[in-house]
Scaffold this active site. Structure first.
Site: not given
Ligand code: NDP
Ligand code: 2IT
Length: 449
Positions: A113, A128, A167-168
């Protein structure tokens, strides 16, 4: 292999201090390997001990989170917040709720990050947090009580000018709402202490879409500048079906791509006619269901158990948007064999080091997470700006700024790759460009004697 003696020494120290923390070590190694040219050009970084300081979090907080479930039973989880680096702004980064969360996962995410936030061009340090709490199958009441208990401790460590979580995985609008409410109750303050807030109480338009949209804006710019191509007519595979995956799928389709597969941790759906995103949103955002339910409404689609199988589907562009290390060396080879030419990362560190080697050896256009998924935190930064101004910008205003930020990140990473002597290696470029700004700030701010 880290050849530079200074960087090799720093890595050896990290290994010694953080034994067994494989995700954290993986993230640190990748960055250090990318910084050889930069450190040779800038001896002041070694003279100021910049790398030794950068790999050690400024603060690491671990705490007990106890809450009462619907059956009246006491449950105990472990909460974390890492405040990694505040050289260029208040700590900023998401909160993850997933049973796999531990110190190593939180530290790898916090470390990444720092560089990601620097790349956005906005004044945000890196942090984080999260917990090993598993939100799956929990009632709204249980989620609320967990979030309140979590925030009761976290509130002592955060603030709009100190540390601003978001969120994450497992943390969306519902969880941010419960946490924000608890913060406000404890502090009697309405401030921008969290981002990803609801639109009626300080949230920013386009924050929900930002990570997925930003990923596609970056990919489009990289395709255009490095290959003279675009999403138009390309077959796209998107893993995951959460926040990032859904909006990556939407923007990839809007830009002319055809998304044929999505997944969750149980399995994946393949829909050769193109994913029906309204149906995915209904299942995931409204019903909080499983991706397997998709095939009930779509005769053209098939469901397969096991999430890694998604990488066997032929595609031009792969957008991993689920979790860390979801593409290993074997999956990467399969992608390449089936004609995949572009891998841009929505998730954090979704490719193992072996997978990255396969991309680089085969001329795949590889967009590394800290550059490609920075759109989420960038719009979080814009949410902070709007909160400070006490204004709310339109969707078009925020989306326009997001697009500019993602284009700039691509060009900065590309130009830095050239300066490092590895033109087109966006991993080295992103690490170098993100690093230099933070390193210079650390040098300027001195060391406490
Ligand atoms: P969500 O909780 O909305 O969705 C996560 C998705 O990934 C779900 O489909 C979930 O499936 C799947 N998943 C999670 N863990 C696993 C695992 N161990 N194996 C397989 N599938 C898995 O999270 P986000 O969409 O927010 O986050 C997804 C990724 O993006 C993460 O790596 C996060 O760190 C990254 N990210 C998120 C940001 C944000 O703004 N939200 C910003 C930048 C990066 P299931 O429902 O079955 O668990
Ligand atoms: O991994 C990421 O960059 C996030 N989950 C978003 C972090 C944020 O502060 O919006």
């Amino acid at each position: 292999m880290i050849k530079n003696a200074y960087l090799a020494g720093v890595y050896a120290g990290v290994e010694k201090r953080n034994p067994g923390e494989k995700e954290f070590l993986q993230a640190v190694r990748e960055v250090l390997e990318s910084l050889e040219a930069v450190c040779e050009k800038h001896p002041e970084y070694e003279a100021n001990g910049v790398l030794e300081r950068m790999v050690e979090p400024e603060r690491f907080i671990q705490f007990r989170v106890s809450w009462v479930d619907d059956a009246g039973k006491v449950q105990v989880n472990r909460g974390f917040r890492v405040q990694f680096n505040s050289a260029i702004g208040p700590y900023k980064g998401g909160l993850r709720l997933h049973p796999s969360v531990n110190a190593s996962v939180i530290k790898f995410l916090g470390f990444e990050q720092v560089f990601k936030n620097s790349l956005t061009g906005l004044p945000m340090g890196g942090g984080k947090g999260g917990s090993d709490f598993d939100p799956k199958g929990k009632s709204d009441g249980e989620i609320m009580r967990f979030c309140q208990s979590f925030m009761t401790e976290l509130s002592k460590h955060i603030g709009q000018f100190t540390d601003v979580p978001a969120g994450d995985i497992g943390v969306g609008a519902r969880e941010i709402g419960y946490m924000y409410g608890q913060y406000k109750r404890l502090r009697n303050e309405f401030t921008g202490v969290l981002t990803g807030k609801g639109l009626k109480w300080g949230g920013s338009l386009a924050r929900t879409e930002a990570t997925g949209f930003g990923l596609c804006y970056f990919t489009q710019e990289a395709l255009q500048c490095m290959r003279g191509e675009s999403f138009a007519g390309k077959t796209v595979v998107v893993s995951g079906s959460g926040n990032v995956a859904i909006y990556a799928c939407q923007k990839a389709a809007e830009l002319g791509g055809k998304v044929v597969a999505m997944s969750d941790s149980n399995g994946f759906v393949h829909d050769p006619e193109g994913i029906d995103l309204a149906l995915v949103k209904q299942i995931k955002e409204v019903r909080r269901g499983r991706i397997s339910e998709y095939v009930k409404g779509r005769p053209s689609a098939s469901y397969t158990e096991g999430c890694a199988g998604i990488w066997g589907i032929p595609c031009d562009i792969a957008l991993p948007c689920a979790t860390q290390n979801e593409i290993n060396g074997e999956s990467a080879k399969l992608l390449v064999k089936n004609g995949c030419k572009v891998v841009c990362e929505g998730a954090n560190m979704p490719s193992t080091p072996e997978a990255i080697e396969v991309y680089l050896a085969n001329g795949v256009l590889y967009g590394p997470a800290k550059a490609t998924n920075a759109g989420g935190v960038a719009v979080s930064g814009l949410e902070m700006s709007q909160n400070s101004l006490r204004l709310a910008w339109t969707f078009e205003e925020v989306d326009g700024r997001l697009k500019e930020i993602m284009k700039n990140i691509f060009h900065n990473a590309y130009n830095a790759s050239k300066e490092c002597g590895v033109e087109g290696n966006l991993m080295v470029g992103a690490n170098a460009a993100g690093f230099i700004k933070v390193a210079d700030a650390m040098v300027a701010q001195g060391i406490a004697y």
